[in-house]
Every structure is written in structure tokens, then in C-alpha cells.
Design an enzyme around this catalytic site. Sequence first.
Site, mmCIF file in Angstrom:
data_model
loop_
_atom_site.group_PDB
_atom_site.id
_atom_site.type_symbol
_atom_site.label_atom_id
_atom_site.label_comp_id
_atom_site.label_asym_id
_atom_site.label_seq_id
_atom_site.Cartn_x
_atom_site.Cartn_y
_atom_site.Cartn_z
ATOM 1 N N ASN A 21 19.645 14.224 -96.574
ATOM 2 C CA ASN A 21 20.418 15.431 -96.339
ATOM 3 C C ASN A 21 20.313 16.315 -97.577
ATOM 4 O OD1 ASN A 21 22.435 17.248 -95.278
ATOM 5 N ND2 ASN A 21 23.203 15.542 -94.069
ATOM 6 N N HIS B 92 24.372 4.303 -119.816
ATOM 7 C CA HIS B 92 24.769 4.106 -121.212
ATOM 8 C C HIS B 92 25.727 2.926 -121.254
ATOM 9 C CE1 HIS B 92 23.074 8.026 -122.277
ATOM 10 N NE2 HIS B 92 23.599 8.456 -121.144
#
Length: 70
Positions: free
Chosen positions: A8, A38
Site C-alpha cells: 500500500n 541502536h
Amino acid sequence: MGNFVFANYDLTILNCAPVTIGRMVLFGPRATLATASHPVDFQQRTGDIYEYAEPITIGEGAWLSAHVIV
């Protein structure tokens, strides 16, 4: 990417590592696949900027709805 994948609008794929998408996978609007990350632990992030990436595999027939972040 497998056959019959539906993406989409505004699908985002940030691929610092491999991204594998099986067949017949559906992505809702604004779904995001992001391999970069991270450390969650504060001590590991202090000092230098630290980043790593892990691969993402989306299996056959999966449906990821709107605004999903992987």
C-alpha cells in the site's frame, strides 16, 4: 521479494541489512521495515555513535497492517 506482494502507499524499507519478503505478503499504508537500530542500553550508546543492522524476513502470506514498524 516473492510473487503477489501488495504494498500500500508509503511503504518504507530501510535496508542496511538484507530484507526478504515472501510471496503473497500484504503491507498496509505506511508500514516500515527498518534493519538499522541502536543499543537500548544507555551505557552502550555513550561516547561514540553506535549503530548496527539485523536482517528482516517476512514469511509467506504475512499481513502487516497500517503503520506497522518492524
